[in-house]
Design a protein around this motif. Structure first.
Motif, PDB file in Angstrom:
ATOM      1  N   GLU A 216      -7.314 -11.360  -7.727  1.00  0.00           N
ATOM      2  CA  GLU A 216      -8.190 -12.292  -7.012  1.00  0.00           C
ATOM      3  C   GLU A 216      -9.593 -12.272  -7.609  1.00  0.00           C
ATOM      4  O   GLU A 216     -10.233 -13.318  -7.733  1.00  0.00           O
ATOM      5  N   ASP A 217     -10.078 -11.078  -7.988  1.00  0.00           N
ATOM      6  CA  ASP A 217     -11.389 -10.988  -8.635  1.00  0.00           C
ATOM      7  C   ASP A 217     -11.407 -11.778  -9.937  1.00  0.00           C
ATOM      8  O   ASP A 217     -12.360 -12.516 -10.229  1.00  0.00           O
ATOM      9  N   LEU A 218     -10.361 -11.636 -10.731  1.00  0.00           N
ATOM     10  CA  LEU A 218     -10.293 -12.328 -12.020  1.00  0.00           C
ATOM     11  C   LEU A 218     -10.229 -13.838 -11.820  1.00  0.00           C
ATOM     12  O   LEU A 218     -10.909 -14.595 -12.517  1.00  0.00           O
ATOM     13  N   ALA A 219      -9.417 -14.267 -10.856  1.00  0.00           N
ATOM     14  CA  ALA A 219      -9.306 -15.700 -10.578  1.00  0.00           C
ATOM     15  C   ALA A 219     -10.621 -16.259 -10.048  1.00  0.00           C
ATOM     16  O   ALA A 219     -11.001 -17.396 -10.368  1.00  0.00           O
ATOM     17  N   THR A 220     -11.335 -15.464  -9.244  1.00  0.00           N
ATOM     18  CA  THR A 220     -12.626 -15.900  -8.701  1.00  0.00           C
ATOM     19  C   THR A 220     -13.645 -16.078  -9.819  1.00  0.00           C
ATOM     20  O   THR A 220     -14.371 -17.078  -9.871  1.00  0.00           O
ATOM     21  N   MET A 221     -13.692 -15.109 -10.749  1.00  0.00           N
ATOM     22  CA  MET A 221     -14.620 -15.208 -11.870  1.00  0.00           C
ATOM     23  C   MET A 221     -14.276 -16.414 -12.735  1.00  0.00           C
ATOM     24  O   MET A 221     -15.163 -17.146 -13.197  1.00  0.00           O
ATOM     25  N   PHE A 222     -13.013 -16.649 -12.944  1.00  0.00           N
ATOM     26  CA  PHE A 222     -12.604 -17.805 -13.745  1.00  0.00           C
ATOM     27  C   PHE A 222     -13.014 -19.107 -13.057  1.00  0.00           C
ATOM     28  O   PHE A 222     -13.462 -20.052 -13.722  1.00  0.00           O
ATOM     29  N   ALA A 223     -12.908 -19.153 -11.743  1.00  0.00           N
ATOM     30  CA  ALA A 223     -13.312 -20.354 -11.002  1.00  0.00           C
ATOM     31  C   ALA A 223     -14.817 -20.597 -11.156  1.00  0.00           C
ATOM     32  O   ALA A 223     -15.256 -21.748 -11.302  1.00  0.00           O
ATOM     33  N   PHE A 224     -15.620 -19.516 -11.131  1.00  0.00           N
ATOM     34  CA  PHE A 224     -17.064 -19.676 -11.341  1.00  0.00           C
ATOM     35  C   PHE A 224     -17.336 -20.207 -12.754  1.00  0.00           C
ATOM     36  O   PHE A 224     -18.205 -21.066 -12.951  1.00  0.00           O
ATOM     37  N   TYR A 225     -16.611 -19.685 -13.726  1.00  0.00           N
ATOM     38  CA  TYR A 225     -16.740 -20.141 -15.110  1.00  0.00           C
ATOM     39  C   TYR A 225     -16.450 -21.642 -15.218  1.00  0.00           C
ATOM     40  O   TYR A 225     -17.189 -22.390 -15.870  1.00  0.00           O
ATOM     41  N   LEU A 226     -15.398 -22.093 -14.555  1.00  0.00           N
ATOM     42  CA  LEU A 226     -15.055 -23.509 -14.581  1.00  0.00           C
ATOM     43  C   LEU A 226     -16.150 -24.363 -13.953  1.00  0.00           C
ATOM     44  O   LEU A 226     -16.446 -25.464 -14.432  1.00  0.00           O
ATOM     45  N   LEU A 227     -16.763 -23.861 -12.876  1.00  0.00           N
ATOM     46  CA  LEU A 227     -17.831 -24.608 -12.215  1.00  0.00           C
ATOM     47  C   LEU A 227     -19.006 -24.852 -13.156  1.00  0.00           C
ATOM     48  O   LEU A 227     -19.572 -25.953 -13.187  1.00  0.00           O
ATOM     49  N   THR A 228     -19.374 -23.834 -13.912  1.00  0.00           N
ATOM     50  CA  THR A 228     -20.493 -23.982 -14.841  1.00  0.00           C
ATOM     51  C   THR A 228     -20.194 -25.031 -15.896  1.00  0.00           C
ATOM     52  O   THR A 228     -21.035 -25.889 -16.208  1.00  0.00           O
ATOM     53  N   PHE A 229     -19.002 -24.992 -16.458  1.00  0.00           N
ATOM     54  CA  PHE A 229     -18.656 -25.967 -17.484  1.00  0.00           C
ATOM     55  C   PHE A 229     -18.573 -27.371 -16.899  1.00  0.00           C
ATOM     56  O   PHE A 229     -18.950 -28.349 -17.547  1.00  0.00           O
ATOM     57  N   ARG A 230     -18.083 -27.478 -15.671  1.00  0.00           N
ATOM     58  CA  ARG A 230     -18.039 -28.783 -15.027  1.00  0.00           C
ATOM     59  C   ARG A 230     -19.446 -29.317 -14.806  1.00  0.00           C
ATOM     60  O   ARG A 230     -19.716 -30.508 -15.043  1.00  0.00           O
ATOM     61  N   ASP A 231     -20.358 -28.449 -14.377  1.00  0.00           N
ATOM     62  CA  ASP A 231     -21.727 -28.882 -14.109  1.00  0.00           C
ATOM     63  C   ASP A 231     -22.420 -29.407 -15.363  1.00  0.00           C
ATOM     64  O   ASP A 231     -23.272 -30.297 -15.283  1.00  0.00           O
ATOM     65  N   TYR A 232     -22.071 -28.830 -16.517  1.00  0.00           N
ATOM     66  CA  TYR A 232     -22.693 -29.261 -17.773  1.00  0.00           C
ATOM     67  C   TYR A 232     -21.869 -30.312 -18.507  1.00  0.00           C
ATOM     68  O   TYR A 232     -22.251 -30.751 -19.604  1.00  0.00           O
ATOM     69  N   GLY A 233     -20.747 -30.700 -17.932  1.00  0.00           N
ATOM     70  CA  GLY A 233     -19.930 -31.734 -18.542  1.00  0.00           C
ATOM     71  C   GLY A 233     -19.208 -31.292 -19.794  1.00  0.00           C
ATOM     72  O   GLY A 233     -18.874 -32.130 -20.645  1.00  0.00           O
ATOM     73  N   ASN A 234     -18.948 -29.988 -19.940  1.00  0.00           N
ATOM     74  CA  ASN A 234     -18.267 -29.473 -21.118  1.00  0.00           C
ATOM     75  C   ASN A 234     -16.841 -29.053 -20.781  1.00  0.00           C
ATOM     76  O   ASN A 234     -16.518 -28.782 -19.619  1.00  0.00           O
ATOM     77  N   SER A 235     -16.016 -28.979 -21.786  1.00  0.00           N
ATOM     78  CA  SER A 235     -14.637 -28.559 -21.590  1.00  0.00           C
ATOM     79  C   SER A 235     -14.546 -27.042 -21.707  1.00  0.00           C
ATOM     80  O   SER A 235     -14.990 -26.475 -22.716  1.00  0.00           O
ATOM     81  N   PRO A 236     -13.981 -26.369 -20.729  1.00  0.00           N
ATOM     82  CA  PRO A 236     -13.872 -24.905 -20.794  1.00  0.00           C
ATOM     83  C   PRO A 236     -12.832 -24.484 -21.814  1.00  0.00           C
ATOM     84  O   PRO A 236     -11.736 -25.047 -21.879  1.00  0.00           O
ATOM     85  N   ALA A 237     -13.183 -23.500 -22.627  1.00  0.00           N
ATOM     86  CA  ALA A 237     -12.268 -23.044 -23.667  1.00  0.00           C
ATOM     87  C   ALA A 237     -11.388 -21.893 -23.199  1.00  0.00           C
ATOM     88  O   ALA A 237     -10.223 -21.803 -23.583  1.00  0.00           O
TER      89      ALA A 237
END
Length: 374
Positions: A216-237
């Protein structure tokens, strides 16, 4: 003479052989990290990343290697050469594909010529040029190599310089109060105010390594990572499977800083730990709160370094705002071989002027240090 083999995947090399070529202090060149990018969907050909690792062998023994990629764009490199590509296009020439020796998506200084001897490092560079010529590539590039490797490059490799902001505990600080005591009054007050805002908001932090993190911790961190890329309009790698892979294969290198309010995660930062260095990589938040970014990405990392005895904290590329928080300008390097002699000559002068400009910029930054005695 060693034989040269170009490999399109690290799965063809046993991890023990690859990792015997470096001292293990930099997590980004470990077999687990680089092969994990390949195996878990982080490197896509349509994004311009095609593995093309250069290796030297003596019989069945791997004696040197350079992690590398055939690139069809400059995505995810952090040494910007868009102007070079544009100049090629103006003259009807193709700048891509090119060869890149680097760690994908990671503007982190570390060894790039993995070898036990200087002769093998030189042989790697020779093999790189031969490969680029044979493949009719415009160029070959090695990004964020170490100072020690710099002397290996001959004059045919153009030098570029840039600036990042790194925290270094050269003063021997024992705790955060000791660190703050080195600041001038204005900057010390600002940092205390930023941290107090986070505390008043009822936000606490939980720090976990890969072997301590739940799925759950790993999935939560990944979700935060996705939010940042979405906010900047970039594709997450990166992918969630890659982060799970790091937790399994590099459990004490992966460090998560999770900000929580009433036991609910609201932000997180993902770092990697090396021999004496913490590397800040990604962050994200599900809500905004004054001071939350600075606390999650910088102050928690500094406290971790002080607690764990780490000497350096590299929080990522760019960002003049880091200076006021104790991260001082540090030079980073790259080298570039250009096939076309006329372009190489023109770019030689361009690189020299760029370096002088960066040096002037760094000197100006250093004059605005927030420390009283540095």
């Amino acid at each position: 003479m060693p034989s040269v083999r170009t490999l399109d995947t690290l799965s063809r090399i046993p991890a023990a052989q690859w990792d015997a070529l470096h001292d293990g202090r930099n997590p980004f060149v470990r077999h687990a990290f680089l092969s994990g990018l390949e195996e878990h969907g982080c490197l896509r050909e349509d994004w311009g990343w095609i593995p093309q690792h250069i290796t030297l062998w003596e019989g069945s023994e791997l004696v040197a290697a350079a992690p590398g990629y055939l690139k069809t764009n400059s995505h995810g490199e952090f040494v910007f050469d868009h102007a070079w590509a544009h100049a090629y296009a103006q003259y009807g020439r193709d700048y891509f594909p090119k060869w890149l020796g680097a760690v994908p998506y990671s503007p982190v200084t570390g060894p790039r010529l993995l070898a036990r001897t200087q002769a093998h490092r030189t042989a790697l560079l020779d093999a790189t040029i031969v490969q680029a010529r044979d493949g009719r590539l415009s160029s070959a590039h090695i990004n964020f190599h170490t100072d020690e490797e710099d002397s290996t490059f001959g004059p045919e490799w153009l030098a570029r310089t840039d600036v990042q902001y790194h925290w270094r505990n050269e003063a021997g600080w024992k705790d955060f109060d000791g660190f703050l005591a080195a600041f001038d009054h204005k900057h010390r007050k600002n940092i205390r105010q930023e941290r107090a805002k986070v505390q008043r908001a009822g936000i606490g932090f939980r720090v976990v390594h890969g072997d301590e993190a739940s799925d759950e911790d790993l999935a939560t961190m990944f979700a935060f990572y996705l939010l940042t890329f979405r906010d900047y309009g970039n594709s997450p790698a990166l992918t969630l499977e890659f982060i799970r892979h790091l937790a399994r294969t590099m459990p004490r290198n992966l460090v998560l800083f999770l900000a929580e309010r009433e036991s609910r995660p609201i932000a997180g930062a993902m770092c990697l730990r090396g021999g004496d260095t913490l590397y800040g990589r990604y962050w994200g938040a599900s809500e905004t709160s004054p001071g939350l970014h600075f606390e999650t990405c910088y102050y928690q990392g500094i406290e971790y370094c002080l607690r764990e005895g780490l000497k350096v904290f590299e929080p990522g590329a760019q960002g003049e705002h880091k200076l006021a928080r104790g991260f001082l300008p540090t030079f980073v390097r790259s080298r570039h071989w250009i096939a076309d002699a006329d372009f190489a000559d023109a770019l030689k002068h361009w690189c020299a002027e760029e370096t002088r400009s960066v040096q002037r910029y760094a000197a100006t930054l250093a004059s605005h240090s927030p420390f009283r005695h540095l």
